[in-house]
Design a protein around this motif. Structure first.
Motif, PDB file in Angstrom:
ATOM      1  N   ALA A 302       0.839  -1.199   0.000  1.00  0.00           N
ATOM      2  CA  ALA A 302       0.000   0.000   0.000  1.00  0.00           C
ATOM      3  C   ALA A 302       0.875   1.251   0.000  1.00  0.00           C
ATOM      4  O   ALA A 302       0.638   2.198  -0.772  1.00  0.00           O
ATOM      5  CB  ALA A 302      -0.926  -0.012   1.201  1.00  0.00           C
ATOM      6  N   ASN A 303       1.899   1.232   0.823  1.00  0.00           N
ATOM      7  CA  ASN A 303       2.802   2.393   0.874  1.00  0.00           C
ATOM      8  C   ASN A 303       3.459   2.629  -0.475  1.00  0.00           C
ATOM      9  O   ASN A 303       3.590   3.765  -0.934  1.00  0.00           O
ATOM     10  CB  ASN A 303       3.876   2.183   1.937  1.00  0.00           C
ATOM     11  N   GLU A 304       3.854   1.523  -1.109  1.00  0.00           N
ATOM     12  CA  GLU A 304       4.507   1.658  -2.407  1.00  0.00           C
ATOM     13  C   GLU A 304       3.550   2.241  -3.441  1.00  0.00           C
ATOM     14  O   GLU A 304       3.924   3.090  -4.260  1.00  0.00           O
ATOM     15  CB  GLU A 304       5.005   0.298  -2.864  1.00  0.00           C
ATOM     16  N   MET A 305       2.278   1.811  -3.382  1.00  0.00           N
ATOM     17  CA  MET A 305       1.296   2.305  -4.357  1.00  0.00           C
ATOM     18  C   MET A 305       1.018   3.791  -4.160  1.00  0.00           C
ATOM     19  O   MET A 305       0.770   4.520  -5.115  1.00  0.00           O
ATOM     20  CB  MET A 305      -0.005   1.495  -4.238  1.00  0.00           C
ATOM     21  N   SER A 314      -6.145   5.167   1.634  1.00  0.00           N
ATOM     22  CA  SER A 314      -7.259   4.226   1.833  1.00  0.00           C
ATOM     23  C   SER A 314      -7.486   3.389   0.580  1.00  0.00           C
ATOM     24  O   SER A 314      -7.729   2.182   0.671  1.00  0.00           O
ATOM     25  CB  SER A 314      -8.534   4.987   2.228  1.00  0.00           C
ATOM     26  N   THR A 315      -7.378   4.003  -0.603  1.00  0.00           N
ATOM     27  CA  THR A 315      -7.547   3.235  -1.843  1.00  0.00           C
ATOM     28  C   THR A 315      -6.439   2.194  -1.958  1.00  0.00           C
ATOM     29  O   THR A 315      -6.699   1.028  -2.279  1.00  0.00           O
ATOM     30  CB  THR A 315      -7.493   4.185  -3.064  1.00  0.00           C
ATOM     31  N   ALA A 316      -5.221   2.617  -1.686  1.00  0.00           N
ATOM     32  CA  ALA A 316      -4.087   1.700  -1.794  1.00  0.00           C
ATOM     33  C   ALA A 316      -4.239   0.533  -0.826  1.00  0.00           C
ATOM     34  O   ALA A 316      -3.960  -0.616  -1.154  1.00  0.00           O
ATOM     35  CB  ALA A 316      -2.784   2.439  -1.511  1.00  0.00           C
ATOM     36  N   GLN A 317      -4.737   0.810   0.384  1.00  0.00           N
ATOM     37  CA  GLN A 317      -4.924  -0.267   1.370  1.00  0.00           C
ATOM     38  C   GLN A 317      -5.971  -1.265   0.890  1.00  0.00           C
ATOM     39  O   GLN A 317      -5.806  -2.476   1.008  1.00  0.00           O
ATOM     40  CB  GLN A 317      -5.334   0.316   2.715  1.00  0.00           C
ATOM     41  N   LEU A 318      -7.066  -0.718   0.335  1.00  0.00           N
ATOM     42  CA  LEU A 318      -8.120  -1.607  -0.150  1.00  0.00           C
ATOM     43  C   LEU A 318      -7.604  -2.511  -1.255  1.00  0.00           C
ATOM     44  O   LEU A 318      -7.880  -3.710  -1.282  1.00  0.00           O
ATOM     45  CB  LEU A 318      -9.310  -0.789  -0.672  1.00  0.00           C
ATOM     46  N   LEU A 319      -6.839  -1.912  -2.180  1.00  0.00           N
ATOM     47  CA  LEU A 319      -6.301  -2.705  -3.292  1.00  0.00           C
ATOM     48  C   LEU A 319      -5.291  -3.742  -2.812  1.00  0.00           C
ATOM     49  O   LEU A 319      -5.301  -4.882  -3.257  1.00  0.00           O
ATOM     50  CB  LEU A 319      -5.595  -1.774  -4.290  1.00  0.00           C
ATOM     51  N   LEU A 326      -6.324  -6.595  -6.683  1.00  0.00           N
ATOM     52  CA  LEU A 326      -4.911  -6.300  -6.907  1.00  0.00           C
ATOM     53  C   LEU A 326      -4.430  -6.914  -8.227  1.00  0.00           C
ATOM     54  O   LEU A 326      -3.721  -6.265  -9.006  1.00  0.00           O
ATOM     55  CB  LEU A 326      -4.084  -6.864  -5.742  1.00  0.00           C
ATOM     56  N   ALA A 327      -4.864  -8.129  -8.502  1.00  0.00           N
ATOM     57  CA  ALA A 327      -4.465  -8.787  -9.746  1.00  0.00           C
ATOM     58  C   ALA A 327      -4.998  -8.007 -10.951  1.00  0.00           C
ATOM     59  O   ALA A 327      -4.300  -7.814 -11.955  1.00  0.00           O
ATOM     60  CB  ALA A 327      -4.992 -10.221  -9.762  1.00  0.00           C
ATOM     61  N   LYS A 333      -2.676  -1.944 -15.289  1.00  0.00           N
ATOM     62  CA  LYS A 333      -2.090  -0.666 -14.888  1.00  0.00           C
ATOM     63  C   LYS A 333      -1.182  -0.053 -15.962  1.00  0.00           C
ATOM     64  O   LYS A 333      -0.899   1.142 -15.932  1.00  0.00           O
ATOM     65  CB  LYS A 333      -1.353  -0.802 -13.555  1.00  0.00           C
ATOM     66  N   ASN A 334      -0.749  -0.860 -16.926  1.00  0.00           N
ATOM     67  CA  ASN A 334       0.096  -0.315 -17.984  1.00  0.00           C
ATOM     68  C   ASN A 334      -0.724   0.210 -19.163  1.00  0.00           C
ATOM     69  O   ASN A 334      -0.185   0.851 -20.059  1.00  0.00           O
ATOM     70  CB  ASN A 334       1.077  -1.369 -18.485  1.00  0.00           C
TER      71      ASN A 334
END
Lengths: 427, 463
Positions: A302-305, A314-319, A326-327, A333-334
């Motif tokens: 999440a931190n990296e995102m 919050s979005t990053a944590q959910l993902l 996440l998959a 994402k590209n």
């Protein structure tokens, strides 16, 4: 003497290995007709012997590593004896003196550290069903679950409230799910919780009683049950009484715990090393190799995102803790702007079986799908190589089918031809 | 000579040369069973389909499998799919297994025919076959005497020529001691050399299946077939099986260094053992007296470990499954379960089980040192010949005392052979030839050599 809430957790997690802990039966027992997923080993028939499942051992160690545990290079399985109809051998194969992992930790958002006592591996028991048949009360035993790999995680009594327990449990569940070793589905029983609750001077100096709550099937109920129990015990203690040492159940309707079984003495399980299973001896290299297999854990991810894609925390944590989402994010994402993509997934809740509904993505061909089609149709690829170039039409059709026809067939054909050329060169 | 009296190797040669049919061979065994087993009570359950199975083999013809057409008897603690398996315990009175023991499966796959299941001490708890819930087997040499045990049924069946070979299992002496008392050859391979899968467990850390035969050469042939790694038994060794029944010949004892443990020369059997020692010495072997840990200490170690494992292994017979509740357990099983449960209890575990395991390690180390200097050791199997019926009932430690000279080798998981080496008062005596773990081929070669020099294995009881 000031008392404080002292709570320890015992968590059982069923691993989603293909086969059982000690036999070849499917570990996927949920929803199957009773007693259709059994063999001599998990039925405890005379002469049957357990053979440990190495995948389960690896996964138990990976859970331990993700929880910062020390891995014991020499460990063993032990027999834990007790009589119960769901235990066909009269003992459960578990770990006592030398579990796979010990002395780990997991920190809460506040920075508070919850110490992990141990992570060990054992076998699940059968399931009992209480029914009335022909007017008679009966207990039926379904052995489908008997022998499914079960990881037990035990914390030190470092938890001080229902809320902390809930946070710890959620975090633990997210970590285990991210490892891909268990579904941690409370409803299906693949994650089970047993808090031990008392008021004591400190976690180091425990009181002379403790109360265990069983059969909690959600984190919310765990939180409510713990808080109810703390209040109930405090009232008794304030009156100068000592709460009874017992196992209690939780009734969500009444939001209250109730007495189930009073344990006056601790059971004597007569543990001894299972002579059917040689000690498990691991090398340092083996353990380090397992460590390299650990995915980035949800918190770090999440931190990296947040840093890389500028997502909100919050979005990053959910993902980061939802493997499906996440998959999907990683797949597209590209092709789609990551911030927009994350928003579509988390806020718009788009259908994850379809590509993202954006202009940019709708006509783009995902190279992963091209690759997948070539891999799954090795016969057609071989034919193409021998000069039957007409099979390209078939391969295009396969890509169209997988993408639901949402891509440009011409573009698909170009990409397929290019991929086949590259493979030709490599081949 | 009647067909049932043949050795496995002789019978295979006869079948190959079409001197007789499988049906004739199986019938000869059945006739003998009918003639003598009312008296001896070696069998608990007979395979009533054996003649059909024999007929089928005759019809399809000899396919060269190593045991094609050979009738055998198997101890009743080996699970046999579709054929009642009780381990001589009333708790399993009507248990018909859904699967077969690996050993049984391998024998059937090698073409052998099962005559039936043989009597034993209930749950293998004993050395007399007298604790069987179905009554004792009697010694074919003298029916007033015990056959030994726990594989007493298989030993008596081989001695009385009711079968061509028998299968037994031993935790400490249960193959070798009845072999000695009934005058047949008994072989206990290294622990972990033969799979325990499908054998009703007694003491899991020492249980070792093995053959009871008329000759060492037959024992080598059978062991070769039943030995090997089993994916269903995590304690079997992945080492390749180095037993070659075709190269037993040519053993030359010259230069062999043999240990003769002084502490083991007890009882009236020791005189005949010293006679056997002369046979080895006259061939040029060096026999040197050695001092080993007094085997009486092994009794304590073995008794504690075995009772602990028994109490755990019997826990599954909890009255919920198998049709009989725990009141069906006889005295010996209850006694052992109680002792084991006690020894494993909190506060006693360190004092008993743990200490016993520590001494066990000392015993293993002592043998490691011994086999660095010696090829094998010689000793009596049992201090004396078979004891009279009823003897086991007067001594709570009957089995442990009769097996005192083989217990150390069982506790250490060694390779052990019992061969007939003489007769006292009309009852046979067994010589033990015991070697290091995985020394099967060497011990079998030595045993075969001994049987080339002596005729004791050819002596038969007069029925």
């Amino acid at each position: 003497m000031k008392l404080q809430p002292v709570i320890g957790l015992e968590i059982h997690v069923e691993l989603k290995t293909k086969t059982g802990m000690f036999c070849g039966c499917s570990a996927d027992h949920f929803g199957k007709a009773p007693n259709t997923n059994t063999c001599p080993v998990c039925l405890g028939l005379p002469g049957a012997l357990p053979v440990p499942n190495h995948q389960a051992i690896d996964w138990a160690i990976m859970i331990g590593l993700a929880l910062d545990c020390r891995v014991n290079l020499e460990s063993s399985f032990d027999r834990k004896h007790y009589f119960y109809p769901d235990l066909p051998k009269g003992y459960q194969i578990s770990q006592y003196d030398d579990p796979f992992c010990q002395a780990g930790k997991l920190s809460l958002a506040s920075g508070k550290i919850i110490r992990i006592n141990r992570v060990h591996l054992e076998e699940d028991t059968a399931k009992m069903q209480h029914q009335v048949i022909d007017g008679q009360k009966m207990t039926l035993v379904d052995f489908n679950r008997s022998g499914v790999p079960l990881v037990e995680i035990v914390t030190e009594p470092d938890i001080a409230s229902g809320e902390e327990a809930k946070e710890f449990l959620k975090k633990l569940r997210d970590i285990i799910r991210s490892l891909g070793v268990s579904d941690c589905d409370m409803e299906k029983g693949s994650m089970r919780l047993e808090p031990n609750i008392s008021w004591s001077e400190s976690p180091e100096k425990l009181n002379n009683y403790k109360v265990e709550i069983k059969n909690l099937n959600s984190f919310r109920f765990a939180q409510q049950g713990i808080d109810f129990e703390l209040k109930r015990q405090k009232e008794l203690l304030d009156q100068g009484k000592t709460p009874v040492q017992e196992t209690r159940g939780y009734n969500p309707q009444k939001r209250a715990t109730f007495s189930q079984r009073v344990k006056e003495t601790s059971a004597d399980y007569r543990y001894f090393p299972d002579p059917d299973i040689p000690p498990i001896v691991l090398t340092r290299e083996y353990v380090e190799n397992l460590r390299t297999k650990l995915p980035q854990l949800p918190e770090a991810l999440a931190n990296e995102m947040v840093n890389k894609f500028h997502l909100s925390l919050s979005t990053a944590q959910l993902l980061s803790k939802d493997q499906l989402k996440l998959a999907y994010f990683n797949q597209y994402k590209n092709q789609v702007e990551p911030l927009e993509l994350a928003n579509l997934i988390v806020n718009k809740k788009i259908d994850l079986d379809q590509p993202p509904p954006t202009k940019a993505a709708s006509r783009a061909v995902d190279l992963n799908i091209i690759d997948q089609v070539l891999k799954e149709n090795a016969d057609a690829v071989a034919k193409y190589r021998t000069g039957k170039t007409s099979v390209i039409g078939f391969l295009v059709g396969q890509v169209m089918r997988l993408t639901g026809g949402k891509v440009d067939p011409k573009q698909v054909q170009d990409k397929l031809l290019k991929a086949l050329q590259v493979r030709n060169l490599q081949g | 000579m009647r067909l049932n009296q043949l050795t496995v190797i002789e019978a295979r040669a006869g079948l190959k040369a079409k001197k007789f049919s499988v049906v004739e061979l199986a019938t000869a065994c059945l006739v003998q069973i009918k003639a003598v087993d009312k008296k001896l009570h070696a069998f608990l359950t007979l395979n009533d389909r054996i003649l059909d199975q024999a007929k089928k083999l005759d019809q399809s013809g000899d396919d060269g499998r190593p045991l094609w057409g050979i009738p055998f008897a198997i101890k009743d603690n080996f699970l046999t799919e579709g054929l009642r398996t009780t381990a001589s315990a009333k708790v399993l009175d009507n248990f018909v297994p859904q699967y077969s023991a690996t050993v049984y499966k391998k024998l059937i796959e090698a073409g052998a025919l099962c005559l039936g299941k043989t009597n034993m001490d209930a749950w293998a708890h004993g050395s007399s076959t007298e604790t069987s819930d179905y009554g004792s087997t009697l010694n074919p040499w003298n029916t007033k005497y015990l056959p030994g045990g726990s594989s007493g049924g298989s030993a008596a069946a081989v001695a009385a020529d009711m079968c061509l070979f028998g299968i037994g299992s031993e935790t400490a002496g249960s193959v070798r001691q009845p072999a000695a008392w009934c005058g047949v050859t008994g072989f206990k391979p290294t622990y972990g050399r033969v799979s325990r899968y499908g054998v009703v467990a007694m003491a899991s850390s020492t249980d070792s299946p093995g053959p009871l035969t008329k000759t060492v050469a037959d024992a080598a042939l059978i062991t070769k077939i039943i030995a090997g790694h089993d994916v269903y038994d995590a304690t079997t060794s992945p080492r390749p099986v180095e037993i070659n029944p075709n190269s037993l010949q040519g053993e030359n004892l010259k230069g062999k260094i043999i240990a003769l443990p002084k502490e083991y020369l007890i009882g009236e059997a020791s005189g005949l053992i010293l006679e056997a020692v002369k046979v080895f010495e006259s061939a040029g072997a060096q026999v040197k007296p050695v001092t080993l840990m007094d085997p009486q200490f092994t009794i304590a170690v073995y008794t504690i470990i075995q009772r602990c494992e028994v109490s755990s292994n019997l826990a599954r017979y909890d009255g919920i499954r198998f049709g009989h509740d725990r009141s069906s357990f006889s005295y010996e099983a209850k006694n052992r379960s109680l002792l084991g449960a006690f020894s494993l209890s909190t506060g006693y575990f360190d004092q008993y089980y743990k200490k016993a395991q520590q001494v066990r390690t000392m015993i293993i180390d002592e043998f490691d040192r011994l086999f660095k200097q010696f090829d094998f050791y010689l000793a009596p199997i049992s201090p004396g010949p078979a004891l009279p019926l009823g003897a086991s009932k007067t001594s709570a430690m009957f089995g442990e005392l009769q097996d005192v000279l083989v217990e150390p080798s069982s506790i250490a998981g060694l390779t052990g052979l019992s061969v007939p080496c003489g007769i006292i008062s009309g009852l046979p005596i067994g010589l033990q030839i015991t070697g290091a773990q995985f020394d099967e081929q060497k011990i079998l070669q030595v045993g075969h050599w001994y049987q080339q020099q002596t005729k004791w294995h050819l002596e038969k009881p007069k029925l």
